[in-house]
Design an enzyme around this catalytic site. Structure first.
Site, PDB file in Angstrom:
ATOM      1  N   ALA A  14       1.246  14.015 -50.589  1.00 22.95           N
ATOM      2  CA  ALA A  14       1.497  15.147 -49.691  1.00 22.95           C
ATOM      3  C   ALA A  14       2.098  16.313 -50.466  1.00 22.95           C
ATOM      4  O   ALA A  14       2.679  16.133 -51.547  1.00 22.95           O
ATOM      5  CB  ALA A  14       2.452  14.709 -48.587  1.00 22.95           C
ATOM      6  N   ILE A  16       4.731  18.051 -49.969  1.00 23.53           N
ATOM      7  CA  ILE A  16       6.173  17.952 -50.171  1.00 23.53           C
ATOM      8  C   ILE A  16       6.510  17.007 -51.331  1.00 23.53           C
ATOM      9  O   ILE A  16       7.562  17.115 -51.973  1.00 23.53           O
ATOM     10  CB  ILE A  16       6.889  17.519 -48.861  1.00 23.53           C
ATOM     11  CG1 ILE A  16       8.419  17.601 -48.979  1.00 23.53           C
ATOM     12  CG2 ILE A  16       6.476  16.123 -48.417  1.00 23.53           C
ATOM     13  CD1 ILE A  16       8.965  18.998 -49.088  1.00 23.53           C
ATOM     14  N   SER A  37      -2.133   6.345 -54.111  1.00 18.23           N
ATOM     15  CA  SER A  37      -2.868   7.083 -53.088  1.00 18.23           C
ATOM     16  C   SER A  37      -4.023   6.188 -52.655  1.00 18.23           C
ATOM     17  O   SER A  37      -4.335   5.197 -53.324  1.00 18.23           O
ATOM     18  CB  SER A  37      -3.384   8.392 -53.690  1.00 18.23           C
ATOM     19  OG  SER A  37      -4.288   9.015 -52.801  1.00 18.23           O
ATOM     20  N   TYR A  62      -1.299   2.175 -51.584  1.00 18.43           N
ATOM     21  CA  TYR A  62       0.159   2.162 -51.408  1.00 18.43           C
ATOM     22  C   TYR A  62       0.693   0.758 -51.711  1.00 18.43           C
ATOM     23  O   TYR A  62       1.765   0.601 -52.291  1.00 18.43           O
ATOM     24  CB  TYR A  62       0.557   2.563 -49.993  1.00 18.43           C
ATOM     25  CG  TYR A  62      -0.076   3.857 -49.501  1.00 18.43           C
ATOM     26  CD1 TYR A  62      -0.222   4.948 -50.346  1.00 18.43           C
ATOM     27  CD2 TYR A  62      -0.506   3.987 -48.176  1.00 18.43           C
ATOM     28  CE1 TYR A  62      -0.795   6.137 -49.891  1.00 18.43           C
ATOM     29  CE2 TYR A  62      -1.073   5.157 -47.718  1.00 18.43           C
ATOM     30  CZ  TYR A  62      -1.226   6.236 -48.575  1.00 18.43           C
ATOM     31  OH  TYR A  62      -1.783   7.385 -48.125  1.00 18.43           O
ATOM     32  N   LEU A  78       4.368  10.192 -46.232  1.00 18.33           N
ATOM     33  CA  LEU A  78       3.154   9.978 -45.426  1.00 18.33           C
ATOM     34  C   LEU A  78       3.300  10.635 -44.046  1.00 18.33           C
ATOM     35  O   LEU A  78       4.410  10.951 -43.617  1.00 18.33           O
ATOM     36  CB  LEU A  78       2.924   8.472 -45.247  1.00 18.33           C
ATOM     37  CG  LEU A  78       2.663   7.677 -46.535  1.00 18.33           C
ATOM     38  CD1 LEU A  78       2.717   6.177 -46.240  1.00 18.33           C
ATOM     39  CD2 LEU A  78       1.319   8.070 -47.143  1.00 18.33           C
ATOM     40  N   HIS A  83       4.832   6.041 -40.914  1.00 23.64           N
ATOM     41  CA  HIS A  83       6.157   5.715 -41.460  1.00 23.64           C
ATOM     42  C   HIS A  83       6.562   4.268 -41.188  1.00 23.64           C
ATOM     43  O   HIS A  83       7.026   3.568 -42.086  1.00 23.64           O
ATOM     44  CB  HIS A  83       7.217   6.665 -40.910  1.00 23.64           C
ATOM     45  CG  HIS A  83       7.204   8.005 -41.572  1.00 23.64           C
ATOM     46  ND1 HIS A  83       8.175   8.948 -41.361  1.00 23.64           N
ATOM     47  CD2 HIS A  83       6.327   8.575 -42.457  1.00 23.64           C
ATOM     48  CE1 HIS A  83       7.901  10.032 -42.076  1.00 23.64           C
ATOM     49  NE2 HIS A  83       6.787   9.834 -42.738  1.00 23.64           N
ATOM     50  N   LYS A 101      11.092  13.258 -43.118  1.00 24.08           N
ATOM     51  CA  LYS A 101      11.369  13.466 -41.693  1.00 24.08           C
ATOM     52  C   LYS A 101      10.150  14.088 -41.041  1.00 24.08           C
ATOM     53  O   LYS A 101       9.395  14.760 -41.740  1.00 24.08           O
ATOM     54  CB  LYS A 101      12.618  14.306 -41.473  1.00 24.08           C
ATOM     55  CG  LYS A 101      12.960  15.366 -42.516  1.00 24.08           C
ATOM     56  CD  LYS A 101      11.967  16.427 -42.802  1.00 24.08           C
ATOM     57  CE  LYS A 101      11.410  17.206 -41.648  1.00 24.08           C
ATOM     58  NZ  LYS A 101      10.344  18.141 -42.057  1.00 24.08           N
ATOM     59  N   ASP A 186       8.948  18.856 -37.422  1.00 27.69           N
ATOM     60  CA  ASP A 186       8.994  19.437 -38.759  1.00 27.69           C
ATOM     61  C   ASP A 186      10.188  20.386 -38.890  1.00 27.69           C
ATOM     62  O   ASP A 186      11.135  20.090 -39.609  1.00 27.69           O
ATOM     63  CB  ASP A 186       7.685  20.166 -39.045  1.00 27.69           C
ATOM     64  CG  ASP A 186       7.603  20.577 -40.499  1.00 27.69           C
ATOM     65  OD1 ASP A 186       8.006  19.780 -41.360  1.00 27.69           O
ATOM     66  OD2 ASP A 186       7.153  21.693 -40.792  1.00 27.69           O
TER      67      ASP A 186
END
Lengths: 356, 356
Positions: A14, A16, A37, A62, A78, A83, A101, A186
């Protein structure tokens, strides 16, 4: 002998994860060990683009990351809907977990994650970076001083940014099957956290989503505003949105003082962050003008987050310490309020009690 | 020949009348002609303490001010519950009216005032000083530029101050028989005005007072928060209070930009006022840091208010112009929203439609 650095595995590529990968490299007590991945090519590309060390391993799943016995901890960026599955699998594999988060789709799911972490003796912490900036502790010092700030009465927090056309169609955060919360999970996550933080993590008794929520065609929240209400009369409002210019404002008002930050989520300067205070201020009185306080940091806040997480993991690994309980408690309280706001929206903007 | 200055009579000796008396003296097109109080001694003391000219007349009643044929205009800082009576009497006496806010106990009362003003050809303007600061026009310039600000989506406004123990027991603004609105009418008025101003005075379709209102034992509002909702999805929140440290924050968020002021009601410096803008800002992108804009003024905003009012009165008096219609329209829209928020509180925090 200094303890060896905590070896991180990253689950997924991702956006982030780029920032947190850099933080893992910058943090003195952690190292990038692996990335997994669903496609090994994607993992390899990610590792290369983000300057992973030569020794780092790339995996096409993963699971492979969790199977790697050298991995101490995983970072999980993810989609929210994944999660619970992957955090639980990580805990069962004995991996400590830095979890993005919103931590889960609801508090029941989070409780399953936390139970697994506890059973397996692994540390969990969520990815709320600003909690680790030294500015946050300085601001708390102001809020905690009765003569400077007095009693907290009101907070307003706003975190908004304008998603591009592509973001609003394709981003994970606007897909109903990947993320149930949209802007609430978010950007609203940070607003809720900042309000709870100001209130010393005392949970509100109820919340109310205002009748201004904007949903996309899949029912994902693109913008909303909500209020939080405490038994003692304290209250707070927050506004989160993917549809407008960026704001990252938080203002806490006490009986004696006011605290304001205009970039509480991500300081606009990596090494220097400001906040503003005023005390016992009146019209044209000395002290009316807010004082600017500048807090410097050598390491950016996401690196400090990784360092603190790695320190806790190191204590468990080397010294047989127990996992720290505070961080999962803060995640859970944030999730409880998030859930209540979502329920308020789903019920047509009714007041919803916050479960304790 | 320059027109002669507008001669003001002051009805009552309220605290705010000191500030406006000074403004009348500072304004080049107005002069202090008279002050009336229920006690002539009080009126004389007020005139002396506030540097009224030697020629100024002091009266032992409000009626005597209205009976003085030389008085062009009256400033009415009386308790809200007396506004309708004295504004109507002033209009019938042909006096132009600068009326403190909140202008009336409800819009029906205000309409009676406005009807009398119209019938008698007198100007009316409310005492919202910040509308006249040159900063306000500069901020409007930013809001009106589609490339800089884009479309308005959200406003948050907060005006709070901490009343002393004496204030909370004895001030006009906490007495149910003198003022029906408390903090909502006093500080909330400015919040509502700032929101409407940002929305180009488009009325919201509905409002909702949040379930956090604090009333005193007489039922007067000491603190409240409310939200405003427009047909097109725009929304706003405001917070007003007599119970906490001073804040005067207003933030308007558009699709492209953000406007922020931390002293929108009364600039902390009489001759210099700031506001902050950001445009198309993202994380760590240029433009993220808000730009400070400084607007200087030789005359403080209350003097500019008196000057503008006196200019309008002068045009009526000397040139036979009609009273300006804009100011009473803005007063009425603000009162309509104020009324709706009060109704929402009275109905136990239900959503209330705003009457057009």
């Amino acid at each position: 002998m200094a303890p060896s650095p905590i070896k991180f595995g990253i689950l997924g590529c991702a956006g982030i994860a780029r920032k947190v990968s850099r933080a893992i490299m910058l943090s003195p007590n952690s190292t990038l060990h692996a990335v997994g991945s669903r496609s090994i090519e994607k993992a390899a590309k990610f590792a290369k683009e983000n300057g992973f060390p030569e020794s780092a391993r790339v995996y096409g799943s993963y699971d492979a990351v969790l199977d790697d016995p050298e991995v101490d901890a995983v970072y999980v960026p993810l989609p929210t809907s994944l999660h619970a599955e992957w955090a639980i699998r990580a805990a069962r594999a004995g991996k400590h977990i830095l979890l993005e988060k919103p931590v889960a789709l609801n508090v029941e799911e989070l409780d399953r994650i936390l139970d697994e972490c506890e059973s397996n003796g692994v540390q969990i912490m969520d990815g709320t970076m600003w909690m680790h900036h030294p500015r946050t502790a300085k601001m708390k010092g102001f809020l905690s001083d009765p003569s400077l700030f007095g009693e907290l009465k009101s907070v307003h927090s706003s975190f908004t940014f304008r998603g591009s056309k592509d973001f609003l169609v394709n981003d994970i955060r606007v897909k109903p099957e990947l993320d149930g919360f949209g802007a609430l999970g978010d950007t609203g996550w940070y607003c809720i956290r900042s309000i709870l933080w100001a209130a010393d993590f005392e949970l509100p008794k109820s919340v109310l989503a205002l009748p201004t929520t904007i949903l996309n065609s899949g029912g994902v929240i693109l913008a909303c505003t909500a209020s939080l209400h405490w038994q003692d009369g304290k209250s707070a409002t927050f506004h989160c949105s993917f549809l407008v210019n960026m704001t990252m404002d938080s203002t806490a008002i006490g009986t004696n003082g006011t605290l304001h930050s205009n970039d509480f989520v991500v300081p606009l300067d990596e090494n220097k962050a400001s906040f503003y205070t005023s005390q016992k201020s009146g019209f044209f009185e000395p002290g009316s003008k807010p004082n600017e306080h500048i807090v410097t940091t050598e390491l950016p806040q996401e690196t400090l987050m990784v360092s603190e997480f790695s320190r806790l993991v190191g204590c468990i690994k080397s010294d047989g310490a127990q996992p720290d309980k505070m961080w999962p408690i803060l995640s859970r309280k944030t999730q409880l309020v998030l859930d209540a706001v979502k329920v308020s929206i789903d019920r047509g903007h009714q007041i919803v009690e916050v479960a304790a």
